[in-house]
Design an enzyme around this catalytic site. Structure first.
Site: not given
Ligand code: NAP
Ligand code: GLV
Length: 307
Positions: A221, A269
């Protein structure tokens, strides 16, 4: 079963068709229409009035991985579970994007594109992979897949997260060791959720803790990074540049300095686009489990300030 659907995107008809196919007995209303009650809501960037209308739902499914648009928009109805997408086809796309960004930087392809434009034949000496640490800021569902995709290339890999990770070949740093983690990253890949704790995490102070010549990739983000601080550190020569898929304001305004900055490569994005088919399949399977009284994964943990 009553389902309420809303998307801020322009592909609502495709979603409704897929939901109707996967859940043939459901009555689907598209906001602002709604039935007498809502059992489940499927939403992307819902307006505040819709959030209030979801009180009493058994679960609300966010049509994306990041729930920041909901977390920021209004007070969440008490007792309603918010469930996010887990992978649903996005992990593979994110691995493709990040692998490209890392190899493009490490093999200096941007410099060769500039050389070609000037018809200059100039073979560069190549960089030492052993000193080219790649760090993952956030290593959850998507980050773990990205890390596995990069492992075979042989870069020193590290990750930073709330909890310690045990991923062979990836050094794990917890939240209290951010400075040490950043110092190890020639390429920093941001895959954190946007929460109260992570907004503006990459500011002048933290970006300055990256080694001289480091490169930033943000696929999470935009508001995780203070954009003017990033520009200042690239302009000062401390950072080599950045590849960015996400921005504080989207669409990125035409006047934004990122568009024409030589150190910035950007995309609109599109790193990991939501697959309607895979998302609806995942959500329908979770609804079946809830109906059967079983637990589901992907429920957003409000205790960690996601909401
Ligand atoms: P997720 O499974 O919730 O993973 C989040 C990671 O961040 C985990 O390793 C978590 O740690 C860590 N984290 C969260 N808060 C933290 C903090 N305060 N300090 C340190 N580490 C922290 O999320 P995901 O499914 O991988 O997705 C990640 C992000 O990608 C989404 O939230 C979204 O914003 C973004 N995204 C972008 C696109 C795009 O097209 N650009 C597409 C999809 C998603 P722990 O494992 O220890 O809990
Ligand atoms: C896209 O950015 C998502 O959070 O799935």
């Amino acid at each position: 079963m009553n389902i309420l659907f809303y998307t801020a995107g322009d592909n609502g008809a495709g979603w409704v068709e897929a939901i109707a196919r996967a859940l043939p007995h459901a009555r689907i209303s598209v906001w602002p229409q709604r039935g007498a009650s809502v059992d489940y809501a499927l939403v992307w960037k819902p307006p505040p009035a819709l959030i209030a209308a979801m009180s009493g739902a058994r679960a609300v499914f966010n049509l994306g991985a990041g729930v920041d648009a909901i977390a920021e928009s209004s007070a969440w109805p008490a007792g309603v579970s918010l469930v996010r997408l887990e992978d649903a086809g996005m992990a593979e796309q994110m691995a493709e994007y990040v692998t490209y960004a890392v190899l493009r930087r490490y093999r200096e392809f941007a410099a060769y594109e500039v050389a070609q434009a000037a018809a200059v034949w100039n073979a560069r000496p190549g960089l030492d992979k052993r000193t080219f640490g790649v760090g993952f800021l956030g290593i959850g569902v998507l980050g773990t897949h990205v890390a596995h995709a990069l492992l075979p290339f042989g870069f020193p890999l590290a990750c930073w997260s709330r909890t310690t990770k045990d991923i062979p070949g990836v050094s794990s740093f917890t939240a209290d060791r951010l400075e040490l983690f950043l110092a190890s990253c020639r390429i920093l890949v941001c895959m954190l959720p946007l929460t109260r704790a992570t907004r503006g995490l990459l500011s002048r102070d933290t970006l300055a803790q990256l080694p001289h010549g480091a490169y930033v990739v943000n696929v999470a983000r935009g508001a995780l990074i203070v954009e003017n601080d990033l520009l200042a550190l690239i302009d000062s020569g401390h950072l080599a540049g950045a590849m960015l898929d996400v921005f504080e304001n989207e669409p990125l305004p035409a006047v934004h300095a990122f568009w024409h900055h030589p150190g910035i490569t950007l995309t609109p994005h599109i790193c990991a686009v939501t697959s309607i088919a895979q998302s609806v399949e995942q959500i329908a399977a979770k609804i079946s489990r809830v109906e059967a009284g079983l637990a589901i994964s992907g429920v957003v943990d409000s205790g960690h300030a996601y909401l």
